[in-house]
Write a protein that holds these residues in place. Structure first.
Motif, mmCIF file in Angstrom:
data_model
loop_
_atom_site.group_PDB
_atom_site.id
_atom_site.type_symbol
_atom_site.label_atom_id
_atom_site.label_comp_id
_atom_site.label_asym_id
_atom_site.label_seq_id
_atom_site.Cartn_x
_atom_site.Cartn_y
_atom_site.Cartn_z
ATOM 1 N N ALA B 55 1.793 6.473 2.474
ATOM 2 C CA ALA B 55 2.274 7.285 1.353
ATOM 3 C C ALA B 55 3.673 7.830 1.609
ATOM 4 C CB ALA B 55 1.304 8.421 1.072
ATOM 5 N N THR B 56 4.077 7.877 2.880
ATOM 6 C CA THR B 56 5.384 8.456 3.210
ATOM 7 C C THR B 56 6.235 7.535 4.076
ATOM 8 O OG1 THR B 56 4.498 9.445 5.222
ATOM 9 C CG2 THR B 56 4.407 10.794 3.208
ATOM 10 N N GLU B 57 5.625 6.486 4.594
ATOM 11 C CA GLU B 57 6.257 5.548 5.523
ATOM 12 C C GLU B 57 6.643 6.220 6.849
ATOM 13 O OE1 GLU B 57 9.114 2.791 3.633
ATOM 14 O OE2 GLU B 57 8.431 3.613 1.706
ATOM 15 N N GLU B 58 6.055 7.412 7.104
ATOM 16 C CA GLU B 58 6.306 8.101 8.373
ATOM 17 C C GLU B 58 5.322 7.623 9.432
ATOM 18 O OE1 GLU B 58 5.940 12.192 7.352
ATOM 19 O OE2 GLU B 58 7.834 12.175 6.215
ATOM 20 N N VAL B 59 5.812 7.578 10.680
ATOM 21 C CA VAL B 59 4.949 7.176 11.792
ATOM 22 C C VAL B 59 4.013 8.334 12.140
ATOM 23 C CG1 VAL B 59 4.893 6.483 14.214
ATOM 24 C CG2 VAL B 59 6.671 5.571 12.685
ATOM 25 N N LEU B 60 2.718 8.037 12.194
ATOM 26 C CA LEU B 60 1.737 9.066 12.530
ATOM 27 C C LEU B 60 1.491 9.138 14.030
ATOM 28 C CD1 LEU B 60 -0.817 8.281 9.703
ATOM 29 C CD2 LEU B 60 0.420 10.433 9.950
ATOM 30 N N VAL B 331 -1.697 8.523 -9.990
ATOM 31 C CA VAL B 331 -1.343 7.757 -8.797
ATOM 32 C C VAL B 331 -0.399 8.611 -7.963
ATOM 33 C CG1 VAL B 331 -0.301 5.630 -7.918
ATOM 34 C CG2 VAL B 331 -1.520 5.602 -10.113
ATOM 35 N N GLY B 332 -0.708 8.808 -6.706
ATOM 36 C CA GLY B 332 0.212 9.611 -5.900
ATOM 37 C C GLY B 332 -0.404 10.086 -4.603
ATOM 38 N N ASP B 333 0.093 11.251 -4.166
ATOM 39 C CA ASP B 333 -0.231 11.800 -2.853
ATOM 40 C C ASP B 333 -1.732 11.700 -2.537
ATOM 41 O OD1 ASP B 333 -0.477 13.165 -0.522
ATOM 42 O OD2 ASP B 333 0.109 15.130 -1.328
ATOM 43 N N PRO B 334 -2.077 10.909 -1.540
ATOM 44 C CA PRO B 334 -3.501 10.749 -1.197
ATOM 45 C C PRO B 334 -4.168 12.070 -0.814
ATOM 46 C CG PRO B 334 -2.195 9.055 -0.128
ATOM 47 C CD PRO B 334 -1.223 10.025 -0.733
ATOM 48 N N VAL B 374 5.229 6.933 -10.086
ATOM 49 C CA VAL B 374 4.773 6.813 -8.696
ATOM 50 C C VAL B 374 5.850 7.377 -7.777
ATOM 51 C CG1 VAL B 374 3.349 4.772 -9.169
ATOM 52 C CG2 VAL B 374 5.706 4.472 -8.396
ATOM 53 N N PRO B 375 5.445 7.912 -6.636
ATOM 54 C CA PRO B 375 6.423 8.486 -5.701
ATOM 55 C C PRO B 375 7.478 7.457 -5.289
ATOM 56 C CG PRO B 375 4.180 9.059 -5.053
ATOM 57 C CD PRO B 375 4.070 8.055 -6.142
ATOM 58 N N LYS B 376 8.644 7.955 -4.872
ATOM 59 C CA LYS B 376 9.733 7.045 -4.508
ATOM 60 C C LYS B 376 9.486 6.390 -3.153
ATOM 61 C CE LYS B 376 13.502 8.576 -7.388
ATOM 62 N NZ LYS B 376 12.877 9.766 -8.047
ATOM 63 N N CYS B 381 1.126 0.944 -6.339
ATOM 64 C CA CYS B 381 0.950 -0.039 -7.407
ATOM 65 C C CYS B 381 0.226 0.639 -8.560
ATOM 66 C CB CYS B 381 0.146 -1.233 -6.911
ATOM 67 S SG CYS B 381 -0.116 -2.493 -8.175
ATOM 68 N N ARG B 382 0.808 0.561 -9.754
ATOM 69 C CA ARG B 382 0.149 1.149 -10.932
ATOM 70 C C ARG B 382 -1.112 0.344 -11.261
ATOM 71 N NH1 ARG B 382 5.552 1.278 -12.368
ATOM 72 N NH2 ARG B 382 6.359 3.380 -12.653
ATOM 73 N N PRO B 383 -2.091 1.017 -11.831
ATOM 74 C CA PRO B 383 -3.272 0.279 -12.299
ATOM 75 C C PRO B 383 -2.855 -0.807 -13.296
ATOM 76 C CG PRO B 383 -3.438 2.639 -12.837
ATOM 77 C CD PRO B 383 -2.191 2.460 -12.054
#
Lengths: 288, 489
Positions: B55-60, B331-334, B374-376, B381-383
């Motif tokens: 959702a953020t492409e950040e490394v966890l 659609v958005g932030d999990p 949808v977030p940037k 993916c939209r439904p």
């Protein structure tokens, strides 16, 4: 010159879709007695025969799988009745293929009894293997067995009649149809058994029996894309490997029944029926 | 077309305030080793890979990459634990260890839910209400089987197989781990589990739970990595059983790799389920079922209802209502409790879904997507629905594994059934009708292992799951799931 009657020899053909054609390939192999006399010119079945048999087997799945369990049981019982009536013929055929009289008698008896055994399971195995599942949500949930569809069977080489019957019966009692490759060295009873099936109200295409060369046809039995499960009863690690590798093409179920003694009571149980069954689970809400 | 006087208007006037789940009540390690013989160890490869929040492409976190040597060590630990401890333990005691796992998972459920959503992108509502509770329930269910196995198989003597090698997918990471580990342990086997490379965190957290539960070292081993690590598990000579959930293609390769060995296997593979709606169905309920069937978990569901077969007389009405309903999906932030559809699991998966959107249009189908924003950052993916598709279209025949629905129509029951079964897959199916006899006609006719009537995408530990045809071999869950982990001589 004597006036002795000349015997009429039987032409052994293959059994596809309830008919007895010759192999489309026109090939044959001579089956010889221990003393080297030719007993019969067996059909050397081909890839094309196998494909035709699968078409017949697939066409028969709809009707056979919907036949009531009671009726399937009666039809298996009927096969046993027909076999009983032809005991002497089968004993004589086994003897021709080198089995002594006493053993031939016991093989035929065991084959008849095995059919009775599975006839009795027709309307019972479902009750052993199905389940009502206590799910936490407000749903009625149950699992039942359904036939896989078309099963290809490479019958045991050493047991021409009993081995054949022991593998056909659990497949068809569960509503599957099958294509069987008979023992290459003991094929006579397989074709005579097809005549028994033909006289037993078994719909055409439910059981199809080929004779031929195992090394030539094993690959076809394992790879065909419209076969749901393959059962094999003999073979080395190489054969096991080949069967499974080819079966993977359509994620075919592979059932190995190697090194079995088909003569004992331990060679029959409802788990052999389950081998060619799928489990289907159905959900429905409970509400108003 | 039936008119729609009361169009749903969720996006007008009322705004949803963000309601994100907190992340301050637990910690994720910076780096995770492999869980072998009861402890986290460094990988022999010396390599680590990133696991990313989609959702953020950040490394966890950084996660160890297991190579052949590491897998070898894990299998050896599992074998030792099998021989020395687990196979000798009284079955009832074995069960009590598994109960402990269930209980600790319940206690730590919120932590697991949030991590599952962070690592995999699924909405917190789903991980909180479905994935994690079901995972705990699965352990609880199978714990009770441990000392009752002989009752499941009349006339047989069930015995464990030995070491089970298990490979699980990224769509339900902890739940799939539970599906694999719980029955294996209950039946007396030990385990080497390989989680998916994009979602390893909850499996590694599960390792903590397993330690906390006091399981003997080596009973459960967890090796992280990608396909090569999985292949090392499958190919290992000292593994007795392989359980795999994933694509049909990989399943086919595994089946071939296992040919000629004595390893037992179960395969849970792809699907392309038909959800069949009859004119006499309760239409609004059916629309909810269609939405749940294909948009649940971003459509990353092997049993998703990715084909809609709707009876012609109500097709316009159903499609209109479906489009309206799609407009309301958020659609958005999990981590937001309002979110209906989270992030696509990974960049490659998004790429695959988008390629199918192009394929569908190129094949002549008409695409419709909801208009939601949808977030940037992240993968979204939209439904999406496709109409005007034909049976031979790739979007009808192939598994997309995303929120993409192909819609076809039918007139008669027989046509509906024929279209539903015209697929090499056979994992699941759905039917919507108000007529009881039709329910049974359809549920018997659909060639699939799980059939939902007037419902969809329901799961339970007591309910066997698995496919017909190219959707796999064997069942997981319920009494029927035990056989896969036992020899029955």
């Amino acid at each position: 010159m004597t006036n002795e009657r000349v015997a009429v020899a039987k032409t052994y053909k293959i059994y596809i879709g309830g008919k007895f054609p010759r192999t489309e390939s026109g090939r044959y192999y001579p089956l010889e007695s221990a003393k080297g006399a030719v007993l019969a010119n067996m059909c050397r079945g081909s890839r094309k025969d196998f494909r035709n048999a699968v078409v017949a087997a697939r066409a028969a799945t709809g009707g056979w799988s919907k036949t009531s369990a009671y009726l399937r049981g009666q039809i298996l019982y009927r096969i046993a009745e027909m076999l009983e009536g032809r005991r002497e013929q089968f004993i004589a055929e086994l003897q021709l293929q080198g089995v002594n009289r006493r053993r031939a008698e016991s093989e035929v008896n065991a084959s008849i009894d095995r059919l009775i055994y599975y006839a009795g399971w027709a309307d019972k195995y479902q009750q052993i293997f199905s389940a009502v599942n206590p799910v936490s949500s407000s749903h009625f949930n149950f699992s039942v067995l359904e036939p896989m569809g078309v099963v290809s069977i490479l019958a045991p080489e050493s047991s021409g009649l009993l081995g054949l019957v022991s593998n056909i019966a659990p497949a068809i009692v569960g509503g599957n149809t099958c294509v069987v490759l008979a023992s290459q060295s003991k094929p006579l009873c397989a074709i005579s058994f097809a005549e028994v099936l033909h006289a037993s109200d078994v719909p055409g295409g439910v059981v199809n029996i080929l004779t031929g060369f195992k090394p030539e046809l094993t690959g076809q039995f394992a790879s065909h894309m419209d076969v749901n499960a393959v059962v094999y009863c003999d073979g080395t690690v190489e054969i096991a490997k080949k069967v499974q590798e080819l079966a993977a093409a359509n994620i075919k179920r592979v059932v190995a029944r190697v090194a079995r003694d088909w003569s004992g009571d331990s060679a029959q149980d409802p788990y052999l029926i389950q081998d060619t069954q799928e489990t289907k689970t159905t959900w429905h809400p409970i509400g108003s | 077309m039936t008119s729609q006087p009361n169009k749903l208007a969720f996006n007008s006037g009322w705004q949803y305030a963000a309601a994100p789940e907190g992340t301050d009540h637990f910690s994720i390690g910076k780096r995770y080793g492999l869980f072998i013989n009861g402890e986290f160890v460094k990988p022999a490869t010396g390599k680590y890979f990133n696991t990313v929040n989609p959702a953020t492409e950040e490394v966890l976190a950084r996660v160890a990459l297991a190579g052949d040597e590491d897998v070898d060590r894990a299998v050896a630990a599992a074998r030792k634990a099998y021989k020395g401890v687990w196979s000798k333990m009284k079955a009832a005691e074995r069960g009590k260890y598994i109960y402990r796992i269930a209980r600790i998972l319940q206690e730590r459920a919120r932590e697991f839910s949030v991590i599952e959503s962070l690592d995999g992108g699924k909405p917190i509502r789903e991980s909180r209400d479905i994935d994690i509770p079901l995972a705990a329930a699965h352990f609880f269910y199978y714990a009770g089987w441990a000392d009752k196995l002989e009752y499941a198989f009349p006339g047989r003597k069930p015995a464990p197989l030995g070491v089970a090698g298990q490979i699980i997918p990224w769509n339900f990471p902890l739940l799939m781990a539970a599906w694999k580990i719980a029955p294996a342990l209950a039946c007396g086997n030990t385990v080497v589990l390989k989680p998916a490379e994009t979602t390893p965190l909850t499996a590694l957290k599960l390792a903590e739970v397993i330690s906390e539960a006091g399981l003997p070292p080596g009973v459960v081993n967890i090796v992280t990595g990608a396909g090569k690590t999985g292949a090392a598990v499958v190919d290992h000579n000292d593994v007795d059983k392989v359980a795999f959930t994933g694509s049909t293609n990989v399943g086919r390769h595994i089946m071939m790799a296992l040919a000629g060995t004595n390893k037992k296997y179960t395969l849970e593979l792809g699907g392309k389920a038909a959800n069949i709606v009859f004119a006499d169905a309760a239409i609004d309920q059916a629309v909810e079922g269609i939405v749940n069937g294909i948009f649940f978990n971003q459509g990353h569901v092997c049993c998703a209802g990715s084909r809609l077969l709707v009876q012609e007389s109500v097709a316009d009405q159903v499609i209109a209502k479906l489009k309206d309903r799609m407009e309301t999906l958020i659609v958005g932030d999990p981590l937001d409790k309002n979110t209906d559809i989270g992030a696509i699991n990974s960049a490659p998966q998004l790429e695959k879904i988008e390629s199918y959107l192009k394929i569908g249009q190129a094949e002549g189908a008409e695409m419709y997507q909801s208009s939601c924003s949808v977030p940037k950052k992240g993968y979204w993916c939209r439904p999406t629905i496709f109409t005007g598709v034909s049976q031979s279209n790739r979007i009808v025949q192939e598994e997309i594994f995303g929120p993409v629905l192909a819609i076809q129509t039918f007139r008669t029951l027989e046509e509906g059934l024929t279209k539903a079964n015209n697929t090499p897959f056979g994992l699941s199916g759905g039917v919507w009708t108000d007529k009881g006899s039709k329910v049974f006609k359809m549920t018997q006719g659909i060639r699939a292992g799980v059939v939902w009537a007037n419902t969809f995408n329901k799961f339970d530990p007591a309910s066997p799951f698995g496919g017909y045809k190219e959707s796999g071999v064997g069942r997981e869950g319920g009494l029927h799931g035990l056989g896969a982990y036992l020899s029955l001589d």
